[in-house]
Write a protein that holds these residues in place. Sequence first.
Motif, mmCIF file in Angstrom:
data_model
loop_
_atom_site.group_PDB
_atom_site.id
_atom_site.type_symbol
_atom_site.label_atom_id
_atom_site.label_comp_id
_atom_site.label_asym_id
_atom_site.label_seq_id
_atom_site.Cartn_x
_atom_site.Cartn_y
_atom_site.Cartn_z
ATOM 1 N N ILE A 159 47.679 18.420 60.633
ATOM 2 C CA ILE A 159 46.915 19.427 61.388
ATOM 3 C C ILE A 159 45.900 20.115 60.490
ATOM 4 C CG2 ILE A 159 47.094 21.683 62.515
ATOM 5 C CD1 ILE A 159 49.759 20.702 63.718
ATOM 6 N N LEU A 204 53.976 20.962 69.444
ATOM 7 C CA LEU A 204 53.892 19.511 69.349
ATOM 8 C C LEU A 204 54.902 18.798 70.243
ATOM 9 C CD1 LEU A 204 53.301 18.965 65.520
ATOM 10 C CD2 LEU A 204 51.624 19.055 67.363
ATOM 11 N N ILE A 251 46.027 27.422 64.648
ATOM 12 C CA ILE A 251 47.166 26.527 64.414
ATOM 13 C C ILE A 251 47.352 26.299 62.921
ATOM 14 C CG2 ILE A 251 48.161 24.269 64.943
ATOM 15 C CD1 ILE A 251 46.410 24.253 67.483
ATOM 16 N N GLN A 291 53.345 16.844 73.224
ATOM 17 C CA GLN A 291 52.296 15.914 72.805
ATOM 18 C C GLN A 291 51.737 15.086 73.966
ATOM 19 O OE1 GLN A 291 55.319 12.695 70.792
ATOM 20 N NE2 GLN A 291 53.149 12.319 70.505
ATOM 21 N N TYR A 328 53.897 25.897 65.773
ATOM 22 C CA TYR A 328 53.205 24.621 66.009
ATOM 23 C C TYR A 328 54.188 23.477 66.264
ATOM 24 C CZ TYR A 328 54.139 22.781 61.266
ATOM 25 O OH TYR A 328 54.726 22.295 60.127
ATOM 26 N N LEU A 347 46.443 17.320 67.309
ATOM 27 C CA LEU A 347 47.808 17.710 67.662
ATOM 28 C C LEU A 347 48.631 16.503 68.107
ATOM 29 C CD1 LEU A 347 47.117 21.014 69.647
ATOM 30 C CD2 LEU A 347 47.978 20.793 67.320
#
Length: 375
Positions: A309, A63, A358, A66, A59, A113
């Motif tokens: 998250i 990110l 996630i 983004q 994850y 996210l």
Amino acid sequence: MIRKFKIKDYNFRLILWLVAISILGVLLVGSAEASLQSRQFMGVVLGFVMMIIFSLIDYSWLLNFQWVIYGVNLLLLLGVRLVGESTGGATRWIEIAGIRFQPTELTKIFIILFFAKYFLDHEEKINSFRVIVQAVLLLALPLVLVYVQPDLKNTITIMLLFCVLIYIAGLSYKIIGGILLVVVPLLVVFLMIVVQPDQKLIEPYQRTRIMAWLYPDNEEYQDNTTQQENSITAIGSGQLTGKGLNNNEVSSANKGNFVSQIQTDFIFAVAGEELGFLGTCGIVILLLLIDLECILMGRRAKDMAGKIICCGVASVVSFQSFINICVATGLMPNTGTPLPFLSYGLTSLVSLYIGMGIVLNVGLQSKIHIVGERA
């Protein structure tokens, strides 16, 4: 991107709760509308595949994209505005490569996210005026695109979701108190305006739903209260143990078509009638267990982004569950919010499974983080 994780580090409790509630969802959708049961089952299978895939993707690597995530979200929402399909007076669906879906459901995951990374990058300055204003402005654009579909329920859900995300990021209680002092009076003013016949803030059908909830005995709104009244009757008729799945009783609100959209917005009425009080309590407990597992993994996350998250995904499940059940029992105006993992709606279903994937990855990395600290 994809790291090697140990199978024993998977949160199998969360997977077990998801399997249990998904099976219930397939059974309830099949009872409400038999022709949709196979599609719901395929949605569950696709959702599980997506969950496993995303659970194996780092994850933290995800990110890094983004702004790509933010841009894709805006493009999808703009696509709805420009070429979306209209249903029931609202334009919320879009078709790409023969696949029809509702981008707003994905928006919730995209926003989690994006702001997980944004707040991680501004962790030390989360209470600065500039950071807060910038975050609100970044939220405003997708929020407006959702609102104009029109989709008031998801606009409110996304706003509540953002509040949770910024709170988890460490927003000062003093700032929260100051915001509440401003927001609460504004909400009162908003409600005072929307009950006026000539108001322009919300669509006429949205006002009618609110008025029907506020004045259920008014004959003017009788057509809009019937659905919720029948839902309440169906839930009550199930008593303690219910009438059984796929029962053929003439008095069944499900089989008698007394409640429209029963496979989506009012799936809880099917559960209440056919599984009874015990069955509905089981559903609420399963949803609670899913939320608790997400929150517990968030507490053990290696960084703030992981914590945001997990709590963000838990918030989506809890908000939608609360709203759906309140609507089905007459405690809130009809909003058309699906019950997570139970209502028919493949976009919502798959989006939630992506979010859970996630969350599972956050849990896997927390194991590695803890082991690394002990070493």
